[in-house]
Motif scaffolding. Structure first.
Motif, PDB file in Angstrom:
ATOM      1  N   PHE A  46       0.949  -1.087   0.064  1.00 28.53           N
ATOM      2  CA  PHE A  46       0.054   0.007  -0.039  1.00 28.53           C
ATOM      3  C   PHE A  46       0.936   1.076  -0.184  1.00 28.53           C
ATOM      4  CE2 PHE A  46      -3.232   2.544   2.747  1.00 28.53           C
ATOM      5  CZ  PHE A  46      -3.573   3.215   1.758  1.00 28.53           C
ATOM      6  N   ILE A  47       0.938   2.047  -1.265  1.00 28.00           N
ATOM      7  CA  ILE A  47       1.965   3.141  -1.340  1.00 28.00           C
ATOM      8  C   ILE A  47       1.168   4.259  -0.759  1.00 28.00           C
ATOM      9  CG2 ILE A  47       3.491   4.484  -2.661  1.00 28.00           C
ATOM     10  CD1 ILE A  47       4.119   1.931  -4.143  1.00 28.00           C
ATOM     11  N   GLY A  48       1.334   4.959   0.213  1.00 29.28           N
ATOM     12  CA  GLY A  48       0.406   6.153   0.400  1.00 29.28           C
ATOM     13  C   GLY A  48       1.153   7.049   1.319  1.00 29.28           C
ATOM     14  N   VAL A  49       0.554   7.694   2.151  1.00 27.13           N
ATOM     15  CA  VAL A  49       1.330   8.712   3.061  1.00 27.13           C
ATOM     16  C   VAL A  49       1.391   8.411   4.519  1.00 27.13           C
ATOM     17  CG1 VAL A  49       0.881  11.264   3.981  1.00 27.13           C
ATOM     18  CG2 VAL A  49       0.665  10.576   1.432  1.00 27.13           C
ATOM     19  N   ASP A 109       5.204   4.361   3.041  1.00 31.70           N
ATOM     20  CA  ASP A 109       4.715   5.767   3.171  1.00 31.70           C
ATOM     21  C   ASP A 109       5.893   6.652   2.506  1.00 31.70           C
ATOM     22  OD1 ASP A 109       2.565   5.084   4.454  1.00 31.70           O
ATOM     23  OD2 ASP A 109       3.643   5.224   6.486  1.00 31.70           O
ATOM     24  N   PHE A 110       5.371   7.666   1.833  1.00 28.61           N
ATOM     25  CA  PHE A 110       6.200   8.763   1.142  1.00 28.61           C
ATOM     26  C   PHE A 110       5.404   9.879   1.356  1.00 28.61           C
ATOM     27  CE2 PHE A 110       7.077   5.274  -1.945  1.00 28.61           C
ATOM     28  CZ  PHE A 110       8.515   5.261  -1.829  1.00 28.61           C
ATOM     29  N   VAL A 111       6.144  11.031   1.374  1.00 25.91           N
ATOM     30  CA  VAL A 111       5.439  12.541   1.547  1.00 25.91           C
ATOM     31  C   VAL A 111       4.983  12.848   0.305  1.00 25.91           C
ATOM     32  CG1 VAL A 111       6.795  13.412   3.583  1.00 25.91           C
ATOM     33  CG2 VAL A 111       7.549  13.732   1.223  1.00 25.91           C
ATOM     34  N   PRO A 112       4.128  13.645   0.095  1.00 23.60           N
ATOM     35  CA  PRO A 112       3.512  13.862  -1.237  1.00 23.60           C
ATOM     36  C   PRO A 112       4.341  14.553  -2.340  1.00 23.60           C
ATOM     37  CG  PRO A 112       1.763  14.364   0.399  1.00 23.60           C
ATOM     38  CD  PRO A 112       3.245  14.129   1.223  1.00 23.60           C
ATOM     39  N   HIS A 113       4.507  14.270  -3.179  1.00 18.55           N
ATOM     40  CA  HIS A 113       5.553  14.804  -4.178  1.00 18.55           C
ATOM     41  C   HIS A 113       6.845  14.149  -3.974  1.00 18.55           C
ATOM     42  CE1 HIS A 113       2.193  16.530  -6.197  1.00 18.55           C
ATOM     43  NE2 HIS A 113       1.866  17.287  -5.164  1.00 18.55           N
ATOM     44  N   SER A 114       7.409  13.179  -3.461  1.00 20.20           N
ATOM     45  CA  SER A 114       8.464  12.674  -3.285  1.00 20.20           C
ATOM     46  C   SER A 114       9.449  12.532  -4.346  1.00 20.20           C
ATOM     47  CB  SER A 114       8.450  11.320  -2.589  1.00 20.20           C
ATOM     48  OG  SER A 114       7.918  11.360  -1.333  1.00 20.20           O
ATOM     49  N   ALA A 115      10.589  12.391  -4.295  1.00 20.40           N
ATOM     50  CA  ALA A 115      11.799  12.476  -5.238  1.00 20.40           C
ATOM     51  C   ALA A 115      11.442  11.344  -6.402  1.00 20.40           C
ATOM     52  CB  ALA A 115      13.081  12.149  -4.789  1.00 20.40           C
ATOM     53  N   PRO A 116      11.272  11.321  -7.539  1.00 25.60           N
ATOM     54  CA  PRO A 116      11.104  10.325  -8.432  1.00 25.60           C
ATOM     55  C   PRO A 116      11.720   8.852  -8.219  1.00 25.60           C
ATOM     56  CG  PRO A 116      11.398  12.496  -9.619  1.00 25.60           C
ATOM     57  CD  PRO A 116      11.751  12.746  -8.115  1.00 25.60           C
ATOM     58  N   GLU A 117      13.192   9.053  -7.842  1.00 23.66           N
ATOM     59  CA  GLU A 117      14.118   7.915  -7.479  1.00 23.66           C
ATOM     60  C   GLU A 117      13.329   7.041  -6.354  1.00 23.66           C
ATOM     61  OE1 GLU A 117      15.284  11.258  -7.296  1.00 23.66           O
ATOM     62  OE2 GLU A 117      16.056  11.034  -9.413  1.00 23.66           O
ATOM     63  N   ASN A 129       8.044 -12.764  -4.071  1.00 22.54           N
ATOM     64  CA  ASN A 129       6.817 -12.675  -3.284  1.00 22.54           C
ATOM     65  C   ASN A 129       6.127 -11.388  -3.155  1.00 22.54           C
ATOM     66  OD1 ASN A 129       6.715 -15.443  -2.506  1.00 22.54           O
ATOM     67  ND2 ASN A 129       8.251 -15.171  -1.231  1.00 22.54           N
ATOM     68  N   SER A 130       6.594 -10.209  -3.841  1.00 19.17           N
ATOM     69  CA  SER A 130       5.915  -9.122  -4.044  1.00 19.17           C
ATOM     70  C   SER A 130       4.792  -9.373  -5.073  1.00 19.17           C
ATOM     71  CB  SER A 130       6.671  -7.852  -4.041  1.00 19.17           C
ATOM     72  OG  SER A 130       7.645  -7.672  -2.812  1.00 19.17           O
ATOM     73  N   LEU A 131       3.566  -9.059  -5.070  1.00 14.64           N
ATOM     74  CA  LEU A 131       2.553  -9.384  -5.777  1.00 14.64           C
ATOM     75  C   LEU A 131       2.147  -7.988  -6.608  1.00 14.64           C
ATOM     76  CD1 LEU A 131       0.574 -12.214  -4.164  1.00 14.64           C
ATOM     77  CD2 LEU A 131       2.707 -12.247  -5.831  1.00 14.64           C
ATOM     78  N   GLY A 132       2.155  -6.954  -5.849  1.00 18.18           N
ATOM     79  CA  GLY A 132       1.813  -5.829  -6.524  1.00 18.18           C
ATOM     80  C   GLY A 132       1.365  -4.688  -5.519  1.00 18.18           C
ATOM     81  N   ALA A 133       0.799  -3.616  -5.900  1.00 22.13           N
ATOM     82  CA  ALA A 133       0.613  -2.391  -4.934  1.00 22.13           C
ATOM     83  C   ALA A 133      -0.769  -1.866  -5.086  1.00 22.13           C
ATOM     84  CB  ALA A 133       1.551  -1.417  -4.770  1.00 22.13           C
ATOM     85  N   LEU A 134      -1.187  -1.069  -4.181  1.00 31.43           N
ATOM     86  CA  LEU A 134      -2.390  -0.155  -4.160  1.00 31.43           C
ATOM     87  C   LEU A 134      -1.625   1.106  -4.114  1.00 31.43           C
ATOM     88  CD1 LEU A 134      -5.248   0.971  -3.668  1.00 31.43           C
ATOM     89  CD2 LEU A 134      -5.008   0.543  -1.447  1.00 31.43           C
ATOM     90  N   VAL A 135      -1.962   2.127  -4.983  1.00 31.02           N
ATOM     91  CA  VAL A 135      -1.262   3.426  -4.903  1.00 31.02           C
ATOM     92  C   VAL A 135      -2.406   4.555  -4.611  1.00 31.02           C
ATOM     93  CG1 VAL A 135       0.545   4.963  -6.050  1.00 31.02           C
ATOM     94  CG2 VAL A 135       0.435   2.510  -6.436  1.00 31.02           C
TER      95      VAL A 135
END
Length: 120
Positions: free
Chosen positions: A14-17, A45-53, A67-73
């Motif tokens: 889950f890629i979020g804040v 967790d990332f802050v909004p507008h994190s670095a592209p890298e 074993n990593s199947l995907g993500a919700l963004v």
């Protein structure tokens, strides 16, 4: 930036804040238990507008970890897709139209980006 360790069992991200505060972190384990699936959900967790890298590192990790199947963004669906669009082998029709990915999945060994919640 987060530290990534290989998943020990099937894992969705889950890629979020503030992912630990989301109700999905409580609901997902109950779904998995109900369906008899041994899988887990981990937050990134990332802050909004994190670095592209930072986004590229997360997507590359998901792509290359078996074993990593995907993500919700969520909040990052525009920035994450723009930073890592060349890492995807496939995209859904709304992804191309909206230039965003709200879902990342693997189909066989290919990584796919999907825009699953278009509003227009």
């Amino acid at each position: 930036m987060p530290t990534y360790t290989p998943a020990l069992k099937p894992t969705m991200y889950f890629i979020g804040v503030t992912t630990t505060k989301s109700s999905i972190m409580k609901v997902f384990p109950k779904w998995m238990e109900h369906f008899g699936i041994d899988a887990e959900l981990k937050g990134i967790d990332f802050v909004p507008h994190s670095a592209p890298e930072a986004y590229r590192e997360a997507v590359s990790f998901i792509k290359n970890d078996p074993n990593s199947l995907g993500a919700l963004v969520t909040t990052h669906k525009l920035d994450c897709y723009q930073a890592s669009k060349d890492l995807f082998e496939g995209t859904g029709p709304y992804t191309k139209l909206l230039h965003e990915a709200s879902s990342i999945s693997k189909w066989e060994k290919a990584l796919w980006a999907h825009a699953k919640d278009p509003h227009y």
